[in-house]
Design a protein around this motif. Structure first.
Motif, mmCIF file in Angstrom:
data_model
loop_
_atom_site.group_PDB
_atom_site.id
_atom_site.type_symbol
_atom_site.label_atom_id
_atom_site.label_comp_id
_atom_site.label_asym_id
_atom_site.label_seq_id
_atom_site.Cartn_x
_atom_site.Cartn_y
_atom_site.Cartn_z
ATOM 1 N N LEU A 289 1.384 -6.441 -8.737
ATOM 2 C CA LEU A 289 0.309 -5.453 -8.549
ATOM 3 C C LEU A 289 -0.331 -5.496 -7.161
ATOM 4 O O LEU A 289 -1.294 -4.771 -6.907
ATOM 5 C CB LEU A 289 -0.776 -5.667 -9.621
ATOM 6 C CG LEU A 289 -0.334 -5.375 -11.061
ATOM 7 C CD1 LEU A 289 -1.464 -5.699 -12.046
ATOM 8 C CD2 LEU A 289 0.090 -3.918 -11.233
ATOM 9 N N HIS A 290 0.208 -6.296 -6.243
ATOM 10 C CA HIS A 290 -0.534 -6.531 -4.996
ATOM 11 C C HIS A 290 -0.742 -5.266 -4.158
ATOM 12 O O HIS A 290 -1.738 -5.160 -3.450
ATOM 13 C CB HIS A 290 0.133 -7.635 -4.160
ATOM 14 C CG HIS A 290 1.327 -7.187 -3.384
ATOM 15 N ND1 HIS A 290 2.553 -6.982 -3.965
ATOM 16 C CD2 HIS A 290 1.484 -6.881 -2.071
ATOM 17 C CE1 HIS A 290 3.413 -6.577 -3.033
ATOM 18 N NE2 HIS A 290 2.791 -6.503 -1.882
ATOM 19 N N ASP A 291 0.189 -4.307 -4.269
ATOM 20 C CA ASP A 291 0.039 -3.065 -3.489
ATOM 21 C C ASP A 291 -0.359 -1.885 -4.370
ATOM 22 O O ASP A 291 -0.030 -0.735 -4.045
ATOM 23 C CB ASP A 291 1.352 -2.746 -2.763
ATOM 24 C CG ASP A 291 1.534 -3.532 -1.469
ATOM 25 O OD1 ASP A 291 0.523 -3.973 -0.883
ATOM 26 O OD2 ASP A 291 2.692 -3.701 -1.039
ATOM 27 N N ILE A 292 -1.070 -2.148 -5.450
ATOM 28 C CA ILE A 292 -1.349 -1.122 -6.457
ATOM 29 C C ILE A 292 -1.943 0.164 -5.866
ATOM 30 O O ILE A 292 -1.637 1.263 -6.329
ATOM 31 C CB ILE A 292 -2.273 -1.687 -7.581
ATOM 32 C CG1 ILE A 292 -2.477 -0.692 -8.722
ATOM 33 C CG2 ILE A 292 -3.633 -2.125 -7.046
ATOM 34 C CD1 ILE A 292 -1.260 -0.471 -9.581
ATOM 35 N N SER B 114 -6.670 -10.524 -0.615
ATOM 36 C CA SER B 114 -6.468 -11.471 0.486
ATOM 37 C C SER B 114 -5.122 -11.304 1.195
ATOM 38 O O SER B 114 -4.925 -11.853 2.272
ATOM 39 C CB SER B 114 -6.622 -12.917 -0.013
ATOM 40 O OG SER B 114 -5.487 -13.314 -0.766
ATOM 41 N N HIS B 115 -4.203 -10.524 0.609
ATOM 42 C CA HIS B 115 -2.908 -10.399 1.301
ATOM 43 C C HIS B 115 -3.006 -9.497 2.537
ATOM 44 O O HIS B 115 -2.100 -9.478 3.357
ATOM 45 C CB HIS B 115 -1.780 -9.955 0.360
ATOM 46 C CG HIS B 115 -1.616 -8.475 0.179
ATOM 47 N ND1 HIS B 115 -2.183 -7.783 -0.855
ATOM 48 C CD2 HIS B 115 -0.940 -7.551 0.912
ATOM 49 C CE1 HIS B 115 -1.858 -6.505 -0.761
ATOM 50 N NE2 HIS B 115 -1.112 -6.327 0.307
ATOM 51 N N GLY B 116 -4.115 -8.776 2.648
ATOM 52 C CA GLY B 116 -4.287 -7.935 3.832
ATOM 53 C C GLY B 116 -5.183 -8.553 4.889
ATOM 54 O O GLY B 116 -5.647 -7.879 5.806
ATOM 55 N N THR C 144 4.884 -14.153 1.838
ATOM 56 C CA THR C 144 6.139 -13.564 1.352
ATOM 57 C C THR C 144 6.136 -12.042 1.336
ATOM 58 O O THR C 144 7.197 -11.425 1.265
ATOM 59 C CB THR C 144 6.483 -14.062 -0.077
ATOM 60 O OG1 THR C 144 5.402 -13.763 -0.950
ATOM 61 C CG2 THR C 144 6.768 -15.551 -0.079
ATOM 62 N N ASP C 145 4.962 -11.424 1.425
ATOM 63 C CA ASP C 145 4.868 -9.968 1.358
ATOM 64 C C ASP C 145 5.765 -9.303 2.411
ATOM 65 O O ASP C 145 6.660 -8.519 2.088
ATOM 66 C CB ASP C 145 3.389 -9.581 1.549
ATOM 67 C CG ASP C 145 3.146 -8.086 1.481
ATOM 68 O OD1 ASP C 145 3.975 -7.366 0.902
ATOM 69 O OD2 ASP C 145 2.103 -7.652 2.008
ATOM 70 N N GLU C 146 5.555 -9.656 3.666
ATOM 71 C CA GLU C 146 6.369 -9.084 4.737
ATOM 72 C C GLU C 146 7.784 -9.673 4.757
ATOM 73 O O GLU C 146 8.744 -8.997 5.099
ATOM 74 C CB GLU C 146 5.714 -9.368 6.101
ATOM 75 C CG GLU C 146 4.436 -8.609 6.346
ATOM 76 C CD GLU C 146 4.714 -7.186 6.850
ATOM 77 O OE1 GLU C 146 4.481 -6.253 6.051
ATOM 78 O OE2 GLU C 146 5.149 -7.009 7.984
#
Ligand code: FE2
Ligand code: FE2
Length: 187
Positions: free
Chosen positions: A50-53, A85-87, A107-109
């Protein structure tokens, strides 16, 4: 919260196939590292999924709308905080602090970069990919120019993990869902 509920929330707000493959990729990475650290695999997986919901609907205001989507659906403050927090340093002021948040940040990028590396291999696959083929592309600014290597390196630094190890573990994670994310190639 169950994974089925998370998937249906995702579908309520998103319908883009490449964003779906990205969600599955980051979910797989989060699950992999949760196992490695002996943490809650289901919970970490949901954060990844859901991180980029809010991204598809609000690309210019990414993460500004995550809370208003997730809170009414029953996700906790700390769950939402982790996603925000991932942004960090990009589109959010929330700093990754827990290991789980740092793994998400790192790990996102990286999942996208590994996918880009897989596409240009003869096999088009992550299944036979090794760390060195990713490292070979790392310094080539023209390759996958949109991927912020500096962010990934900062994430590895926050985890105290050598970049090679982060890449190697993330490749293993993506192999586990290779078919679902279109990275099985011709193998
Ligand atoms: Fe994002
Ligand atoms: Fe993402």
């Amino acid at each position: 919260m169950t994974r089925d509920q998370a998937v249906s929330l995702w579908r309520q707000w998103n319908n883009d196939d490449s964003l779906w493959r990205h969600a599955l990729s980051v979910e797989a990475a989060m699950r992999h590292f949760a196992r490695k650290y002996g943490e809650d695999e289901e919970y970490w997986g949901l954060v990844g999924l859901l991180h980029d919901i809010d991204y598809q609907k609000f690309p210019e205001e990414h993460l500004k709308h995550a809370r208003e989507i997730l809170a009414p659906a029953g996700y906790s403050d700390s769950f939402i905080r982790s996603i925000e927090s991932h942004g960090w340093g990009i589109c959010s002021e929330v700093e990754p602090q827990q290991v789980m948040e740092r793994v998400l940040f790192a790990t996102d990028e990286l999942t996208g970069f590994i996918a880009a590396c897989a596409y240009v291999r003869p096999s088009h696959s992550v299944l036979d990919m090794e760390v060195k083929s990713v490292k070979k592309k790392w310094g080539s600014a023209a390759f996958a120019a949109g991927v912020r290597r500096d962010i990934i390196e900062r994430g590895a630094g926050m985890l105290g993990m050598p970049l090679e190890e982060l890449i190697g573990e993330t490749i293993l994670a993506l192999r586990s869902v290779a078919d679902d994310i279109g990275l099985k190639g011709n193998l």
